[in-house]
Design a protein around this motif. Structure first.
Motif, short mmCIF file in Angstrom:
data_model
loop_
_atom_site.label_atom_id
_atom_site.label_comp_id
_atom_site.label_asym_id
_atom_site.label_seq_id
_atom_site.Cartn_x
_atom_site.Cartn_y
_atom_site.Cartn_z
N LEU A 410 0.84 -1.19 0.00
CA LEU A 410 0.00 0.00 0.00
C LEU A 410 0.88 1.24 0.00
N GLU A 411 0.53 2.23 -0.83
CA GLU A 411 1.32 3.45 -0.92
C GLU A 411 0.41 4.66 -0.86
N GLY A 412 0.89 5.70 -0.15
CA GLY A 412 0.20 6.97 -0.15
C GLY A 412 0.60 7.80 -1.36
N ASP A 413 0.07 9.03 -1.45
CA ASP A 413 0.37 9.88 -2.60
C ASP A 413 1.33 11.02 -2.25
N GLY A 414 1.97 10.96 -1.08
CA GLY A 414 2.87 12.02 -0.65
C GLY A 414 2.18 13.06 0.22
N VAL A 415 0.87 13.14 0.13
CA VAL A 415 0.09 14.03 0.97
C VAL A 415 -0.74 13.22 1.96
N ARG A 416 -1.46 12.26 1.43
CA ARG A 416 -2.24 11.37 2.28
C ARG A 416 -1.51 10.04 2.41
N PRO A 417 -1.37 9.51 3.63
CA PRO A 417 -0.65 8.25 3.82
C PRO A 417 -1.51 7.05 3.46
N ALA A 418 -0.86 5.92 3.40
CA ALA A 418 -1.59 4.65 3.29
C ALA A 418 -2.05 4.25 4.69
N VAL A 419 -3.27 3.75 4.80
CA VAL A 419 -3.86 3.43 6.10
C VAL A 419 -4.34 2.00 6.10
N LEU A 420 -3.98 1.26 7.16
CA LEU A 420 -4.44 -0.11 7.35
C LEU A 420 -5.20 -0.17 8.67
N SER A 421 -6.49 -0.56 8.62
CA SER A 421 -7.32 -0.70 9.81
C SER A 421 -7.73 -2.15 9.96
#
Length: 463
Positions: A410-421
């Protein structure tokens, strides 16, 4: 017989249909119940200007001495040829049905109109065309060439190397069937209605389907069925030479396939199928092999490659997908999660989704039925079971899933992170990790991360 190995003159040099033979010329066999011929004399040479044949007829044009590999063969009840002494000969054929064969391609219809000069043919009634294929309609290489059979209810128009079929068109091979309302077949070379100058056998180069298309393809090996694929969308183009495919939605792709590392040698043969075939007996014969179901729905379109070294397909626009195990070829999974999530099943929402064979499976020579790799981009949301109990939800800009490893990246876009719940049970405490990138193993519920994101780490992965 009209034409011989001797003769020559102007008639043999103007590519006339019935020009009287000559060196490198044509030989004709005409059988029928009645025959009317109009002869024209020019510069001391005779040439057939028009021809009318009635009854059960056979017309055959070939190179003198039978040197040509694919003679022009016409069968029917009525044959009319006009302007036969010119390159623009016009041919009308009627039968029940009438048949014309040229360059390995066969056309059947009640009535056909052809023009030698424009390499054109027109049919305004139902009919059938057969053409050799080296690949099936899904782009898979065939163990040996077979015929593609195309039937239609509206009409057919041939212009050089493009054939257009209209209304209730069905294209069928032993591996499956394609239904559309307008089909354009692009050939490997122009069709020449000339039995003396035929080159190599004509092959299918490209298929274009318009005004709605639905298809099903079935692949088998020596034991039984290995995969069943279906698709529906507005239009699609598939090039058999370059491997490129492009399509316009909305539509869906669906696949049920075996996921195993059992090895086998040699090419994959195919078997004749029908769209409503029941494949349960084949599945029952292979209880040790697990079936997987994939369904993808999309709004905008599809693109990809049919080439074996780079086979992939990507769909675009408000994508929803489900991927997981099933117990029978006919079993399906809902495209949106309903109730408790099935073990090893994932649901994906994104703007684009690419499906390819897992890199691990490609590199493993022992892999027979390659596992899938899914690459989702744009507002990605993934839901699924977490290990043997619990559920997880992943949000990312980009997410890659390798089914062979049961691994997500999973990768974010540099502004919003990747999130695992994650939750151990519905309504239970929420465990959430947020990083620039995350690796998550669904089967073991383990994760590791790189970079610093936002949010709070409530727990750490098991060591």
């Amino acid at each position: 017989v009209l034409g011989s190995a001797s003769g020559g003159g102007a008639a043999s040099g103007n590519s006339s249909l019935l020009g009287g033979g000559g060196a490198g010329g044509r030989s004709y066999n005409i059988n029928g119940e009645s025959l009317a011929v109009e002869i024209a004399f020019r510069d001391g040479f005779a040439a057939v200007r028009s021809l009318d044949v009635r009854g059960d007829l056979l017309f055959r044009e070939a190179a003198v001495g039978g040197a040509g590999p694919h003679p022009l063969v016409v069968r029917g009840k009525e044959l009319t040829v006009r302007k036969a002494d010119t390159p623009a000969a016009e041919i009308a054929l009627k039968g029940t049905p009438a048949t014309i064969t040229a360059q390995g391609m066969t056309i059947q219809a009640v009535e056909l109109q052809m023009n030698r000069g424009t390499s054109g043919a027109m049919i305004n009634s139902p009919g059938q065309l057969e053409i050799p294929m080296n690949r099936d309609l899904a782009g898979n290489p065939l163990p040996e060439p077979e015929l593609l059979k195309i039937t239609w209810q509206g009409g057919m128009n041939l212009e050089n190397d493009r054939i257009t079929f209209k209304r209730d068109v069905i294209a069928r091979t032993s591996a499956g069937q394609l239904n559309t309302n307008r089909l354009v077949a692009v050939l490997s070379q122009p069709i020449q209605f000339d039995g003396a100058t035929q080159g190599n056998e004509t092959q299918l180069a490209q298929l274009e389907c318009w005004e709605g298309v639905a298809a099903q393809f079935v692949q088998r090996d020596a034991v039984g069925t290995t995969s069943v694929h279906k698709l529906e969308l507005h239009s699609i183009l598939a090039n058999q030479i370059t491997g490129n495919i492009e399509g316009v939605g909305p539509g869906y792709l669906e696949s049920v396939h075996l996921a195993t590392t059992t090895t086998t040698a040699g090419p994959t043969p195919f078997v004749d199928v029908t769209p409503d075939a029941n494949f349960t007996p084949v599945a029952a014969a292979r209880p040790e092999q697990r079936l997987r179901y994939l369904r993808i729905e999309f709004n905008r379109g599809v693109k990809g490659s049919l080439l074996e070294r780079d086979r992939h397909v990507a769909v675009l626009g408000n994508v929803h997908a489900v991927y997981g195990p099933v117990d029978a070829w006919e079993q399906t999974l809902p495209i949106i999660p309903q109730g408790s999530l099935g073990l090893d099943t994932i649901y994906i929402e994104s703007q684009t989704l690419q499906v390819a064979q897992s890199p691990t499976a490609r590199l493993n020579p022992e892999s027979r039925y390659g596992a899938a790799e899914l690459l989702a981009e744009g507002n990605v949301i993934i839901e699924g079971s977490a290990g043997k109990e619990g559920i997880f939800t992943a949000r990312a800009h980009r997410a890659k899933f390798d089914q062979q490893k049961s691994k997500f990246v999973l990768e974010g876009d540099g502004v919003r992170p990747a999130v695992l719940s994650r939750q151990k049970y519905p309504g239970g405490p929420l465990d959430e990790q947020s990083f620039n990138s995350l690796e998550y193993y669904q089967s073991t519920d383990e994760w590791k991360a790189t970079g610093v994101g936002r949010g709070q780490i409530n727990s750490f992965p098991a060591q």
